[in-house]
Design a protein around this motif. Structure first.
Motif, PDB file in Angstrom:
ATOM      1  N   THR A 215       0.652  -1.353   0.313  1.00 36.18           N
ATOM      2  CA  THR A 215      -0.056   0.298  -0.073  1.00 36.18           C
ATOM      3  C   THR A 215       0.932   1.018  -0.095  1.00 36.18           C
TER       4      THR A 215
ATOM      5  N   TRP B  70       0.220   5.449   1.604  1.00 38.24           N
ATOM      6  CA  TRP B  70      -0.452   5.527   2.877  1.00 38.24           C
ATOM      7  C   TRP B  70       0.637   7.107   2.570  1.00 38.24           C
TER       8      TRP B  70
ATOM      9  N   ASP C 279       1.290  -1.656   6.993  1.00 34.28           N
ATOM     10  CA  ASP C 279       0.323  -0.561   7.133  1.00 34.28           C
ATOM     11  C   ASP C 279       0.672   0.528   7.671  1.00 34.28           C
TER      12      ASP C 279
ATOM     13  N   SER D 293      -2.777  -5.235  10.158  1.00 27.47           N
ATOM     14  CA  SER D 293      -3.150  -4.187   9.731  1.00 27.47           C
ATOM     15  C   SER D 293      -3.250  -3.185  11.302  1.00 27.47           C
TER      16      SER D 293
ATOM     17  N   THR E 207      -8.052  -6.918   7.911  1.00 27.19           N
ATOM     18  CA  THR E 207      -8.072  -5.154   8.354  1.00 27.19           C
ATOM     19  C   THR E 207      -8.268  -4.699   8.802  1.00 27.19           C
TER      20      THR E 207
ATOM     21  N   ARG F  90      -9.666  -0.649  10.562  1.00 31.86           N
ATOM     22  CA  ARG F  90     -10.456   0.331  10.053  1.00 31.86           C
ATOM     23  C   ARG F  90     -11.031   1.313  10.848  1.00 31.86           C
TER      24      ARG F  90
END
Length: 193
Positions: A54, A56, A98, A139, A185, A187
């Motif tokens: 990813t 970020w 992450d 994550s 994940t 979030r």
């Protein structure tokens, strides 16, 4: 933006799209391509890294690329982009996945080697050593109460609260459905968790 103009990358390859405060759009592909779109111009390839998990952006507008083979910070100007591999003491595997930022400005990274905090140009590994943390972390998120949540690569969800002096008090969520699960994940939702 018309995704057909993304420098030859097909839509199924994109794994992150990030906009920086200057309005530039950044695209990463699973195969490691980083492209940038400025204004109405089509995106152009600007860097190549190992497989990117990813991309970020932190509150300082710094772009971080997490890859299977390390953590990279993108140094960028209008004309040039360089990916700088970060030396992270204690990150034996180099597999980063992450990131999140706490209220005090520390940037936190999840890795198969553990959880790492970055501040003032230095990395520090969170000293968690137990069965759940052995495979590392996948994550993470920091909620509106400034509580850090991180999922283990193996199973379980870590909850860490920041103390007044910046220290962390951590524990694993005991709820059986969470404690025994592999959580892909983490979030923050509209309620702050």
């Amino acid at each position: 933006r018309d995704c057909a103009s993304l420098a030859g990358q097909t839509l199924h390859e994109l794994n992150a799209i990030v906009e920086t405060t200057d309005g530039q759009k950044w695209f990463t592909s699973m195969s490691g391509d980083i492209s940038r779109a400025q204004g109405n111009a089509p995106a152009r390839a600007v860097a190549k890294l190992p497989y990117i998990r990813t991309l970020w952006r932190d509150r300082d507008d710094t772009l971080w690329a997490m890859t299977y083979l390390g953590l990279y910070r993108l140094e960028r100007s209008r004309a040039r982009v360089s990916a700088v591999r970060m030396a992270v003491p204690g990150a034996e595997t180099g597999d980063f996945s992450d990131a999140a930022q706490s209220a005090d400005g520390r940037v936190w990274f999840a890795s198969t080697s553990g959880l790492f905090a970055y501040t003032g140009g230095l990395f520090a590994k969170l000293p968690i050593v137990d069965e759940n943390s052995k495979p590392g972390f996948r994550s993470l998120a920091i909620d509106t109460r400034n509580v850090l949540w991180a999922s283990s690569v193996g199973h379980g969800l870590l909850r860490a609260e920041f103390g007044a002096s910046g220290d962390l008090r951590w524990s694993w969520v005991a709820e059986p459905i969470v404690a025994g699960a592999t959580i892909a994940t983490v979030r923050v939702d509209i309620r702050g968790w």
